[in-house]
Each structure stands twice: as structure tokens, then as C-alpha cells.
Scaffold this motif. Structure first.
Motif, PDB file in Angstrom:
ATOM      1  N   ILE A  15       0.825  -1.199   0.000  1.00  0.00           N
ATOM      2  CA  ILE A  15       0.000   0.000   0.000  1.00  0.00           C
ATOM      3  C   ILE A  15       0.863   1.254   0.000  1.00  0.00           C
ATOM      4  N   HIS A  16       0.431   2.210  -0.798  1.00  0.00           N
ATOM      5  CA  HIS A  16       0.964   3.572  -0.739  1.00  0.00           C
ATOM      6  C   HIS A  16      -0.111   4.412  -0.052  1.00  0.00           C
TER       7      HIS A  16
ATOM      8  N   ASN B 291      -5.023   9.205   0.526  1.00  0.00           N
ATOM      9  CA  ASN B 291      -5.082   8.280  -0.597  1.00  0.00           C
ATOM     10  C   ASN B 291      -4.551   6.919  -0.169  1.00  0.00           C
ATOM     11  N   TYR B 292      -5.395   5.905  -0.337  1.00  0.00           N
ATOM     12  CA  TYR B 292      -5.022   4.520  -0.050  1.00  0.00           C
ATOM     13  C   TYR B 292      -4.874   3.832  -1.399  1.00  0.00           C
ATOM     14  N   GLY B 293      -3.636   3.656  -1.843  1.00  0.00           N
ATOM     15  CA  GLY B 293      -3.378   3.064  -3.151  1.00  0.00           C
ATOM     16  C   GLY B 293      -2.811   1.667  -3.033  1.00  0.00           C
TER      17      GLY B 293
ATOM     18  N   ASN C 271      -7.925   4.982  -3.745  1.00  0.00           N
ATOM     19  CA  ASN C 271      -9.138   5.371  -3.031  1.00  0.00           C
ATOM     20  C   ASN C 271      -8.843   6.601  -2.184  1.00  0.00           C
ATOM     21  N   PHE C 272      -9.448   7.718  -2.575  1.00  0.00           N
ATOM     22  CA  PHE C 272      -9.243   8.962  -1.839  1.00  0.00           C
ATOM     23  C   PHE C 272     -10.351   9.147  -0.818  1.00  0.00           C
ATOM     24  N   HIS C 273      -9.937   9.578   0.356  1.00  0.00           N
ATOM     25  CA  HIS C 273     -10.842   9.794   1.478  1.00  0.00           C
ATOM     26  C   HIS C 273     -10.786  11.263   1.886  1.00  0.00           C
TER      27      HIS C 273
END
Length: 212
Positions: free
Chosen positions: A118-119, A166-168, A154-156
Motif C-alpha cells: 500500500i501507498h 489516498n489509499y493506493g 481510493n481517496f478519502h
């Protein structure tokens, strides 16, 4: 197993710790113990996913709850206060409530599983600039997803207006540096400048509840 998607009807809570590399595993084990003995048995608990940074200096939990009321009830309970006391020997960097506002590709539903790479990038922003930052994130994530090893992003946004995150998910982090160097991704590296402060680390998922 935990999932991340724009249409998830859950409350997302993300909290992160700074830690000395030699104590990173100790912190993770304490968090697992608290989860197994207390947190997962609370009304409204949906999932928890523990992540450790590859450089050893961060740990964060991506947690989901059924409703805000149920999460707040637990957060104010003696049980959670006892957990907080145990973890207070570590530096809590941030703890906020988020909602997913961007999931790309459009058909992506990220399933969080042990071993995922994960980034995770956090953006500190003034509330009056949060929506503009989200608009720029929506524009630039399309460019970022041209990288062959980036599976989804996925941007929160935090409900208090002070963060986006951002959960990439990556297939491999071997060529992650391309995002930081190649001209193709120049706009991706700079779109937040003047609006927010950014910090990111590369992580591995080390524990999830539920597993399936």
C-alpha cells in the motif's frame, strides 16, 4: 474480508502512530491483542486492518464501523480508554473519521488482505480548501493509474475538513520511484502544492479482522 469502495455504507476511522523501528512489531502485537480481546466484540464493529511502513517508522489502522454513533460510544467507553492508556507509550500522530469520495478505476472494490502493498498518503489541508483538493485528486488519479503496478486508488476526506488521504494498492513497489521521477507523472507529484502538506509512506498489511 475488509473492503474499500465509494459506496460502502460504513464509517471509516484511520489512526496512525510514529514508532521507532525496533518497536514497530511490539506496537502491532499490542494492537492485535486489544482488537482480539476487546474491540472486535463491540457493537457496530465491522473491520480493522493493521499496516506497517516498510521503513519501520509508522503503523496505522484502517478501521470500519457500522454507524458513527456506535463508534463514538466505543471511543468514549472505559474499554477504549484502557486501550488508549496501553498505547500511550507510542506517539499517536492522527486519528480521524473519513469517507471515501473517489474510487478508481470506476469498477474497483479494494479487498484488504494480509500481505497487500500500500501507498498511503495523507494531505493536511485547510477546510476551505478541501473540496478543491479533492477535485484535483480526481483529475490526477487517472494519470497515476497509468503506472502498470498501481492497481487502484481510493481517496478519502476527513469529515472535519482538515485531511484527505489516498489509499493506493500496488501489485509491486519495485517501480514506485517512477511516480517520483518520470516526467509522465509530473502533475501527480505537484497538484496539491499551495493547498496542502503531504506525507506518504509505503506499507504492508500485516493483520486484518475479519479475515474473510
Amino acid at each position: 474480508m475488509p473492503t474499500i469502495a465509494k459506496n460502502n455504507e460504513v464509517v471509516t476511522v484511520i489512526f496512525s502512530f510514529a514508532v521507532e523501528p525496533e518497536r514497530q512489531q511490539e506496537l502491532i502485537e499490542m494492537m492485535i491483542d486489544a482488537l482480539e480481546t476487546t474491540t472486535k466484540h463491540q457493537s457496530g464493529f465491522v473491520s480493522a486492518s493493521f499496516h506497517k511502513s516498510l521503513d519501520g517508522v509508522r503503523v496505522f489502522n484502517y478501521a470500519q464501523w457500522r454507524t458513527l454513533g456506535e463508534y463514538e460510544a466505543f471511543a468514549q467507553s472505559p474499554q477504549d480508554q484502557a486501550i488508549g492508556a496501553r498505547l500511550s507509550q507510542f506517539q499517536l500522530l492522527d486519528s480521524r473519521i473519513y469517507e471515501v469520495v473517489i474510487s478508481k478505476p470506476d469498477d474497483a472494490t479494494l479487498k484488504i488482505t494480509k500481505g497487500d502493498l500500500i501507498h498511503f498518503a495523507e494531505f493536511r489541508v485547510k477546510p476551505e480548501n478541501q473540496q478543491r483538493l479533492i477535485e484535483l485528486e480526481r483529475e490526477n488519479v487517472v494519470i497515476a493509474l497509468e503506472h502498470p503496478n498501481l492497481l487502484c486508488a481510493n481517496f478519502h476526506r476527513s469529515v472535519d475538513g482538515a485531511r484527505t488521504a489516498n489509499y493506493g494498492q500496488w501489485r509491486s513497489l519495485d517501480n514506485f520511484e517512477a511516480l517520483l521521477k518520470e516526467p509522465t507523472y509530473e502533475s501527480v507529484r505537484e497538484y496539491w502544492k499551495g493547498l496542502a502538506e503531504n506525507e506518504f509512506h509505503l506499507y504492508k498489511v500485516v493483520y486484518t479482522e475479519p479475515l474473510e
